[in-house]
Design a protein around this motif. Structure first.
Motif, PDB file in Angstrom:
ATOM      1  N   LEU A 145      10.171  16.033  21.439  1.00 23.43           N
ATOM      2  CA  LEU A 145       9.167  15.186  22.073  1.00 23.43           C
ATOM      3  C   LEU A 145       9.384  15.197  23.579  1.00 23.43           C
ATOM      4  CD1 LEU A 145       6.899  13.044  22.087  1.00 23.43           C
ATOM      5  CD2 LEU A 145       8.670  11.308  21.691  1.00 23.43           C
ATOM      6  N   LEU A 146       8.328  15.530  24.316  1.00 23.84           N
ATOM      7  CA  LEU A 146       8.336  15.442  25.770  1.00 23.84           C
ATOM      8  C   LEU A 146       7.608  14.157  26.139  1.00 23.84           C
ATOM      9  CD1 LEU A 146       7.267  19.113  26.728  1.00 23.84           C
ATOM     10  CD2 LEU A 146       9.521  18.251  26.090  1.00 23.84           C
ATOM     11  N   GLY A 147       8.282  13.267  26.846  1.00 26.96           N
ATOM     12  CA  GLY A 147       7.663  11.981  27.153  1.00 26.96           C
ATOM     13  C   GLY A 147       8.238  11.373  28.414  1.00 26.96           C
ATOM     14  N   ASN A 148       7.897  10.118  28.629  1.00 25.29           N
ATOM     15  CA  ASN A 148       8.406   9.351  29.758  1.00 25.29           C
ATOM     16  C   ASN A 148       8.678   7.938  29.265  1.00 25.29           C
ATOM     17  OD1 ASN A 148       7.548   7.328  32.171  1.00 25.29           O
ATOM     18  ND2 ASN A 148       8.600   9.130  33.004  1.00 25.29           N
ATOM     19  N   TRP A 149       9.790   7.349  29.702  1.00 23.50           N
ATOM     20  CA  TRP A 149      10.236   6.071  29.148  1.00 23.50           C
ATOM     21  C   TRP A 149       9.207   4.966  29.322  1.00 23.50           C
ATOM     22  CZ3 TRP A 149      10.706   1.510  31.791  1.00 23.50           C
ATOM     23  CH2 TRP A 149      10.649   1.576  33.195  1.00 23.50           C
ATOM     24  N   GLU A 168      10.588  13.243  30.922  1.00 29.17           N
ATOM     25  CA  GLU A 168       9.861  13.961  31.965  1.00 29.17           C
ATOM     26  C   GLU A 168       9.763  13.114  33.229  1.00 29.17           C
ATOM     27  OE1 GLU A 168       8.495  16.999  32.264  1.00 29.17           O
ATOM     28  OE2 GLU A 168       9.197  17.671  30.296  1.00 29.17           O
ATOM     29  N   ASP A 169      10.090  13.733  34.356  1.00 27.25           N
ATOM     30  CA  ASP A 169       9.839  13.134  35.665  1.00 27.25           C
ATOM     31  C   ASP A 169       8.419  13.550  36.042  1.00 27.25           C
ATOM     32  OD1 ASP A 169       9.780  12.206  38.237  1.00 27.25           O
ATOM     33  OD2 ASP A 169      11.243  13.614  39.024  1.00 27.25           O
ATOM     34  N   LEU A 170       7.465  12.631  35.902  1.00 25.93           N
ATOM     35  CA  LEU A 170       6.055  13.015  35.989  1.00 25.93           C
ATOM     36  C   LEU A 170       5.646  13.600  37.340  1.00 25.93           C
ATOM     37  CD1 LEU A 170       4.429  10.211  33.823  1.00 25.93           C
ATOM     38  CD2 LEU A 170       5.233  12.481  33.170  1.00 25.93           C
ATOM     39  N   PRO A 171       6.199  13.137  38.481  1.00 29.49           N
ATOM     40  CA  PRO A 171       5.855  13.804  39.740  1.00 29.49           C
ATOM     41  C   PRO A 171       6.428  15.219  39.836  1.00 29.49           C
ATOM     42  CG  PRO A 171       6.636  11.571  40.141  1.00 29.49           C
ATOM     43  CD  PRO A 171       6.964  11.902  38.719  1.00 29.49           C
ATOM     44  N   PRO A 176      -0.421  23.355  29.485  1.00 34.21           N
ATOM     45  CA  PRO A 176      -0.738  23.937  30.797  1.00 34.21           C
ATOM     46  C   PRO A 176      -2.036  23.440  31.414  1.00 34.21           C
ATOM     47  CG  PRO A 176      -1.181  25.514  29.032  1.00 34.21           C
ATOM     48  CD  PRO A 176      -0.496  24.340  28.398  1.00 34.21           C
ATOM     49  N   VAL A 177      -2.960  22.954  30.595  1.00 34.71           N
ATOM     50  CA  VAL A 177      -4.264  22.532  31.133  1.00 34.71           C
ATOM     51  C   VAL A 177      -4.179  21.109  31.684  1.00 34.71           C
ATOM     52  CG1 VAL A 177      -6.697  22.122  30.624  1.00 34.71           C
ATOM     53  CG2 VAL A 177      -5.507  24.078  29.583  1.00 34.71           C
ATOM     54  N   HIS A 178      -3.785  20.156  30.851  1.00 33.36           N
ATOM     55  CA  HIS A 178      -3.782  18.751  31.265  1.00 33.36           C
ATOM     56  C   HIS A 178      -2.452  18.322  31.894  1.00 33.36           C
ATOM     57  CE1 HIS A 178      -7.652  18.227  29.389  1.00 33.36           C
ATOM     58  NE2 HIS A 178      -7.185  18.716  28.248  1.00 33.36           N
ATOM     59  N   LYS A 179      -1.379  19.029  31.551  1.00 31.48           N
ATOM     60  CA  LYS A 179      -0.060  18.757  32.155  1.00 31.48           C
ATOM     61  C   LYS A 179       0.376  17.304  31.953  1.00 31.48           C
ATOM     62  CE  LYS A 179      -0.820  22.222  35.799  1.00 31.48           C
ATOM     63  NZ  LYS A 179      -2.183  22.594  35.395  1.00 31.48           N
ATOM     64  N   LYS A 180       0.057  16.741  30.779  1.00 35.88           N
ATOM     65  CA  LYS A 180       0.342  15.336  30.513  1.00 35.88           C
ATOM     66  C   LYS A 180       1.294  15.192  29.335  1.00 35.88           C
ATOM     67  CE  LYS A 180      -4.120  13.498  32.154  1.00 35.88           C
ATOM     68  NZ  LYS A 180      -5.338  12.742  31.754  1.00 35.88           N
ATOM     69  N   ILE A 181       1.981  14.065  29.305  1.00 36.07           N
ATOM     70  CA  ILE A 181       2.775  13.682  28.143  1.00 36.07           C
ATOM     71  C   ILE A 181       1.988  12.612  27.389  1.00 36.07           C
ATOM     72  CG2 ILE A 181       4.989  14.271  29.136  1.00 36.07           C
ATOM     73  CD1 ILE A 181       4.153  10.684  29.079  1.00 36.07           C
ATOM     74  N   PRO A 182       2.295  12.435  26.094  1.00 35.19           N
ATOM     75  CA  PRO A 182       3.355  13.085  25.348  1.00 35.19           C
ATOM     76  C   PRO A 182       2.919  14.436  24.793  1.00 35.19           C
ATOM     77  CG  PRO A 182       2.267  11.482  23.959  1.00 35.19           C
ATOM     78  CD  PRO A 182       1.623  11.365  25.315  1.00 35.19           C
TER      79      PRO A 182
END
Length: 214
Positions: free
Chosen positions: A8-12, A36-39, A50-56
Motif C-alpha cells: 500500500l502506497l499512502g500518506n499518514w 509517501e511524501d506527497l510534495p 503515472p496519470v493522477h500521481k495520487k495515493i492511495p
C-alpha cells in the motif's frame, strides 16, 4: 493466499489511505506499507499511478489499483473471507467534497458549501438511525468507506471554526466513529491521533490561505 505480495502506497494524514488500512486490517491481510511524501512523490508512486500521481495505490502481485473506493471493492472481491457486506458507498461519498470545500474556501462560497455538507451529513444520520453500524451488528463496507468522514469533519470544524456536525441533530453520527474504533481496536491502532491531524491540517490550511492571497 500463500505467496501473495500486497503493498500500500499512502500518506499518514490521508483519509482515503486510512480506508484501505482499515479494510486490509479487518480482512487480516498482511501487507507492506510505503509512506509517501506527497510534495516529493516516489518513483514507485509515479510508476504505478503515472496519470493522477495520487495515493492511495494498492499493489497486488505487481498489479496497481488506484482510487480508494475502487480499491475497497477490489479487496472485497479478491479476499472473500471476513466479508464487509458491500453496500453502495457512492451516495455517501458526496459528503466528502462539502467537508473539504469548507476547508479550502472562504466567505459566502465557504458558507454555502458548509450548508451542503451539513445536509449530506444529515442524510448519513438518517441512514444510520439507531444502529451502531451501517452493517447493523457488525462493521461493514459502508462503515469502512465512510467512518473517517466524522473524524475529518471535526478537524475541519476546529481549523476553520465552522460547525458541521450538530450533536443534537446528529447524535448517531457523533458516536458512530467511536463505535467503529471501539469495536475493532486494530483500526484504532492505525488511525492517526486527532491532535497530530489537527496540527497537520492547521499548517496545511495556512499554506492554502497564503497561496490564495498571493
Amino acid at each position: 493466499m500463500t505467496g501473495e505480495k500486497v503493498k500500500l502506497l499512502g500518506n499518514w494524514a490521508s483519509p482515503s489511505a486510512l480506508r484501505i488500512h482499515w479494510a486490509l486490517k479487518l480482512k487480516g491481510i498482511e501487507y507492506d506499507y510505503q509512506e509517501e511524501d506527497l510534495p516529493n512523490k516516489s518513483p514507485l508512486l509515479l510508476q504505478y499511478n503515472p496519470v493522477h500521481k495520487k495515493i492511495p495505490v494498492l499493489v497486488h502481485n505487481g498489479k496497481p489499483i488506484a482510487e480508494s473506493l475502487v480499491i475497497l471493492e477490489y479487496i472485497e472481491e479478491t479476499w472473500k473471507h471476513n466479508p464487509l457486506l458491500p453496500e453502495d458507498p457512492y451516495e455517501r461519498a458526496k459528503c466528502v467534497p462539502g467537508i473539504f470545500g469548507t476547508f479550502v474556501k472562504v466567505g459566502e462560497e465557504q458558507q454555502k458549501i458548509a450548508k451542503e455538507a451539513r445536509e449530506n451529513l444529515k442524510i448519513l444520520e438518517g441512514e444510520l438511525g439507531k444502529k451502531h453500524f451501517f452493517g447493523d451488528t457488525k462493521i461493514g463496507f459502508m462503515d469502512v468507506a465512510s467512518a473517517w468522514i466524522i473524524c475529518w469533519a471535526q478537524i475541519v470544524e476546529e481549523v476553520v471554526d465552522i460547525k458541521l456536525i450538530d450533536a443534537e441533530e446528529m447524535p448517531s453520527l457523533v458516536s458512530w466513529f467511536q463505535n467503529v474504533l471501539e469495536a475493532a481496536p486494530i483500526l484504532k491502532e492505525c488511525t492517526p491521533p486527532k491532535d497530530k491531524l489537527l496540527e497537520h491540517n492547521k499548517g496545511f490550511h495556512k499554506m492554502l490561505v497564503a497561496s490564495a492571497s498571493s
